[in-house]
Design a protein around this motif. Structure first.
Motif, PDB file in Angstrom:
ATOM      1  N   VAL A  24     -12.624   5.490 -15.422  1.00 49.58           N
ATOM      2  CA  VAL A  24     -13.068   4.243 -14.798  1.00 49.58           C
ATOM      3  C   VAL A  24     -12.307   3.055 -15.383  1.00 49.58           C
ATOM      4  O   VAL A  24     -11.836   2.166 -14.670  1.00 49.58           O
ATOM      5  CB  VAL A  24     -14.585   4.051 -14.979  1.00 49.58           C
ATOM      6  N   VAL A  25     -12.157   3.063 -16.720  1.00 47.88           N
ATOM      7  CA  VAL A  25     -11.433   1.967 -17.389  1.00 47.88           C
ATOM      8  C   VAL A  25      -9.984   1.917 -16.924  1.00 47.88           C
ATOM      9  O   VAL A  25      -9.451   0.854 -16.599  1.00 47.88           O
ATOM     10  CB  VAL A  25     -11.512   2.137 -18.921  1.00 47.88           C
ATOM     11  N   VAL A  26      -9.335   3.095 -16.864  1.00 50.14           N
ATOM     12  CA  VAL A  26      -7.947   3.155 -16.408  1.00 50.14           C
ATOM     13  C   VAL A  26      -7.837   2.659 -14.972  1.00 50.14           C
ATOM     14  O   VAL A  26      -6.914   1.913 -14.616  1.00 50.14           O
ATOM     15  CB  VAL A  26      -7.395   4.591 -16.536  1.00 50.14           C
ATOM     16  N   GLY A  27      -8.809   3.047 -14.143  1.00 54.61           N
ATOM     17  CA  GLY A  27      -8.795   2.607 -12.754  1.00 54.61           C
ATOM     18  C   GLY A  27      -8.865   1.099 -12.630  1.00 54.61           C
ATOM     19  O   GLY A  27      -8.114   0.482 -11.856  1.00 54.61           O
ATOM     20  N   TRP A  28      -9.769   0.509 -13.425  1.00 54.24           N
ATOM     21  CA  TRP A  28      -9.879  -0.957 -13.378  1.00 54.24           C
ATOM     22  C   TRP A  28      -8.615  -1.634 -13.905  1.00 54.24           C
ATOM     23  O   TRP A  28      -8.202  -2.689 -13.406  1.00 54.24           O
ATOM     24  CB  TRP A  28     -11.103  -1.420 -14.179  1.00 54.24           C
ATOM     25  N   LEU A  29      -7.998  -1.039 -14.922  1.00 55.94           N
ATOM     26  CA  LEU A  29      -6.746  -1.601 -15.450  1.00 55.94           C
ATOM     27  C   LEU A  29      -5.638  -1.553 -14.409  1.00 55.94           C
ATOM     28  O   LEU A  29      -4.857  -2.499 -14.271  1.00 55.94           O
ATOM     29  CB  LEU A  29      -6.317  -0.846 -16.714  1.00 55.94           C
ATOM     30  N   VAL A  30      -5.556  -0.457 -13.676  1.00 58.55           N
ATOM     31  CA  VAL A  30      -4.551  -0.326 -12.624  1.00 58.55           C
ATOM     32  C   VAL A  30      -4.789  -1.371 -11.537  1.00 58.55           C
ATOM     33  O   VAL A  30      -3.853  -2.049 -11.079  1.00 58.55           O
ATOM     34  CB  VAL A  30      -4.565   1.091 -12.025  1.00 58.55           C
ATOM     35  N   ALA A  36      -2.540  -8.654 -10.409  1.00 57.29           N
ATOM     36  CA  ALA A  36      -1.698  -9.618 -11.123  1.00 57.29           C
ATOM     37  C   ALA A  36      -0.300  -9.657 -10.518  1.00 57.29           C
ATOM     38  O   ALA A  36       0.289 -10.730 -10.336  1.00 57.29           O
ATOM     39  CB  ALA A  36      -1.616  -9.255 -12.606  1.00 57.29           C
ATOM     40  N   ALA A  37       0.254  -8.479 -10.210  1.00 56.13           N
ATOM     41  CA  ALA A  37       1.583  -8.429  -9.597  1.00 56.13           C
ATOM     42  C   ALA A  37       1.570  -9.083  -8.218  1.00 56.13           C
ATOM     43  O   ALA A  37       2.490  -9.820  -7.853  1.00 56.13           O
ATOM     44  CB  ALA A  37       2.044  -6.971  -9.493  1.00 56.13           C
ATOM     45  N   LEU A  38       0.499  -8.822  -7.455  1.00 55.24           N
ATOM     46  CA  LEU A  38       0.375  -9.424  -6.128  1.00 55.24           C
ATOM     47  C   LEU A  38       0.266 -10.941  -6.239  1.00 55.24           C
ATOM     48  O   LEU A  38       0.884 -11.685  -5.467  1.00 55.24           O
ATOM     49  CB  LEU A  38      -0.852  -8.847  -5.421  1.00 55.24           C
ATOM     50  N   ALA A  39      -0.500 -11.421  -7.215  1.00 53.94           N
ATOM     51  CA  ALA A  39      -0.642 -12.870  -7.412  1.00 53.94           C
ATOM     52  C   ALA A  39       0.694 -13.497  -7.779  1.00 53.94           C
ATOM     53  O   ALA A  39       1.022 -14.596  -7.324  1.00 53.94           O
ATOM     54  CB  ALA A  39      -1.671 -13.139  -8.502  1.00 53.94           C
ATOM     55  N   ALA A  40       1.489 -12.792  -8.604  1.00 48.44           N
ATOM     56  CA  ALA A  40       2.806 -13.316  -8.994  1.00 48.44           C
ATOM     57  C   ALA A  40       3.730 -13.418  -7.794  1.00 48.44           C
ATOM     58  O   ALA A  40       4.471 -14.399  -7.641  1.00 48.44           O
ATOM     59  CB  ALA A  40       3.423 -12.427 -10.073  1.00 48.44           C
ATOM     60  N   VAL A  41       3.692 -12.397  -6.913  1.00 43.00           N
ATOM     61  CA  VAL A  41       4.520 -12.422  -5.705  1.00 43.00           C
ATOM     62  C   VAL A  41       4.110 -13.580  -4.798  1.00 43.00           C
ATOM     63  O   VAL A  41       4.951 -14.323  -4.285  1.00 43.00           O
ATOM     64  CB  VAL A  41       4.412 -11.077  -4.954  1.00 43.00           C
ATOM     65  N   ILE A  42       2.785 -13.738  -4.610  1.00 49.09           N
ATOM     66  CA  ILE A  42       2.290 -14.825  -3.765  1.00 49.09           C
ATOM     67  C   ILE A  42       2.688 -16.173  -4.352  1.00 49.09           C
ATOM     68  O   ILE A  42       3.104 -17.088  -3.631  1.00 49.09           O
ATOM     69  CB  ILE A  42       0.759 -14.717  -3.610  1.00 49.09           C
ATOM     70  N   LYS A  43       2.582 -16.302  -5.686  1.00 43.18           N
ATOM     71  CA  LYS A  43       2.940 -17.557  -6.351  1.00 43.18           C
ATOM     72  C   LYS A  43       4.413 -17.885  -6.121  1.00 43.18           C
ATOM     73  O   LYS A  43       4.773 -19.019  -5.795  1.00 43.18           O
ATOM     74  CB  LYS A  43       2.648 -17.446  -7.847  1.00 43.18           C
ATOM     75  N   ARG A  44       5.299 -16.869  -6.292  1.00 45.26           N
ATOM     76  CA  ARG A  44       6.725 -17.102  -6.090  1.00 45.26           C
ATOM     77  C   ARG A  44       7.022 -17.500  -4.655  1.00 45.26           C
ATOM     78  O   ARG A  44       7.832 -18.390  -4.394  1.00 45.26           O
ATOM     79  CB  ARG A  44       7.527 -15.856  -6.479  1.00 45.26           C
ATOM     80  N   ARG A  45       6.357 -16.842  -3.704  1.00 44.98           N
ATOM     81  CA  ARG A  45       6.600 -17.167  -2.294  1.00 44.98           C
ATOM     82  C   ARG A  45       6.083 -18.553  -1.946  1.00 44.98           C
ATOM     83  O   ARG A  45       6.722 -19.277  -1.170  1.00 44.98           O
ATOM     84  CB  ARG A  45       5.957 -16.107  -1.405  1.00 44.98           C
ATOM     85  N   LEU A  46       4.948 -18.931  -2.511  1.00 51.81           N
ATOM     86  CA  LEU A  46       4.433 -20.277  -2.268  1.00 51.81           C
ATOM     87  C   LEU A  46       5.367 -21.326  -2.868  1.00 51.81           C
ATOM     88  O   LEU A  46       5.642 -22.354  -2.248  1.00 51.81           O
ATOM     89  CB  LEU A  46       3.029 -20.421  -2.866  1.00 51.81           C
TER      90      LEU A  46
END
Length: 386
Positions: A24-30, A36-46
């Motif tokens: 469960v912990v590993v799943g939440w970490l993934v 976080a990666a998706l947020a970084a991509v959205i931030k760069r595109r914005l």
């Protein structure tokens, strides 16, 4: 005695719970990493979208172009994508143009030779010298205007060769060709400690200059020092820099060909840029502050002498290309095309002309605008072929 089914079920549930905990912990970490990666991509595109709103794509052609070379027309590996198409359009349209390079190691002859040498070959014929101006020539012109007869100059230069047979060029060769007063100056590249001390003592009474005209690498001309015939240096030699420091601390003037802090280079996704002439200028200023603070000038685009010795000269070259009877060249509709915000685009802003930032082949992108407040390109393109 056997355990009851109820107790066995409780034990199994506890074991499953213990086994599932790490999963469960590993799943939440993934999930967190993906978010976080998706947020970084959205931030760069914005950020990119905001940058593109601030700096529009180029649409209307200029009445004349001042064109940077390194990072705009070519990289160390050769011509950039679109360079030949852009040059072909300039010739076919009859649009006035001038190549305006911050190189301190070659003049128009050196640039012409480079444009004839694969992989930098731009055209089947030599680019006319009337279309080329460099910071090395501008430095020679500044010294011609300001250094009186008898001036002493310690020249820290770079040199370069192109073609077969090799055609050599260097800052010292450009000075000889471009400055009428060259023969009246004491110009050296190879000073001993005792000579440097004598010059330092002289600097308080008569003009002494430290002239740095390199592209980041110090390399004396193959002909060596005008007096000794020896090479004064073959790199960033500590003793050479110390002698320059002595001259500047005792009244010498610092003249630097260009402010570029680095020369862009990319390989396999890595940024492997090399030091530019601005780095040497900053080092010498830091080592001689405050003595030299008011006795230093940078000649190239983006420098304190850049508007007069680079931009104004380039615009004069554009005017010379106009056919007889043409209306006067509108300076406000001249565009400087370059890849560097703190030299090319800054120079255009200071001179009151338009500018085009090339974002995919050189030093800076639109995302770098945040690091250079007050510097704003008129528009942006991926490469000069657009």
């Amino acid at each position: 005695m056997s355990s009851s089914p109820l107790l066995d079920g409780e034990r199994s549930a506890k074991l499953r719970s213990r086994g599932n905990g790490p999963r469960v912990v590993v799943g939440w970490l993934v999930i967190a990493a993906v978010l976080a990666a998706l947020a970084a991509v959205i931030k760069r595109r914005l950020e990119r979208a905001i940058d593109e709103l601030v700096v529009p794509r180029c649409s209307e052609p200029a009445v004349g172009y001042l064109i940077d070379l390194d990072g705009t027309m070519y990289m160390p590996q050769g011509l950039v994508e679109g360079a030949q198409d852009f040059f072909r359009w300039l010739r076919a349209s009859g649009t006035p143009y001038a190549f305006l390079s911050n190189t301190g190691v070659k003049g128009p002859l050196g640039v012409q030779a480079k444009f004839l040498t694969p992989p930098f070959r731009l055209w089947e014929e030599p680019v006319s010298l009337r279309h080329i101006h460099t910071a090395a020539v501008a430095t020679a012109q500044y010294l011609q205007d300001n250094a009186p007869n008898g001036s002493r100059m310690y020249v820290l230069q770079g040199s370069v060769s192109f073609g077969h047979p090799a055609k050599l060029d260097s800052c010292l060769r450009v000075l000889r060709r471009s400055a009428r007063a060259f023969g009246s100056w004491q110009v050296r590249t190879d000073l001993s400690d005792s000579e440097a001390k004598q010059w330092a003592a002289h600097a308080g009474r008569a003009p002494v200059y430290v002239v740095t005209c390199d592209d980041g690498m110090l390399m004396d001309d193959a002909a060596g020092d005008p007096v000794t015939g020896r090479k004064g240096y073959t790199g960033w030699d500590f003793e050479v820099l110390v002698r320059a420091q002595w001259l500047l601390q005792n009244g010498g003037r610092l003249v630097t060909s260009a402010p570029d802090a680095r020369n862009p280079f990319f390989e396999n996704g890595l940024v492997l840029s090399k030091l530019g002439p601005g780095s040497l200028h900053a080092l010498l200023l830091a080592a001689t502050y405050p003595e030299s603070a008011d006795r230093a000038i940078v000649i190239g685009k983006g420098g304190s002498g850049g508007t007069h010795y680079m931009i104004d000269r380039g615009i004069a070259m554009l005017r010379d290309q106009l056919p007889p009877g043409s209306p006067p060249l509108d300076r406000r509709r001249v565009a400087l095309v370059g890849d560097t915000l703190d030299t090319d685009i800054k120079a255009a802003n200071l001179a009151g002309i338009d500018s085009v930032l090339v974002t995919k082949t050189g030093t800076h992108t639109l995302a770098d605008l945040r690091s250079y407040p007050g510097v704003t390109p008129g528009c942006a393109v991926a490469n000069v072929g657009e």
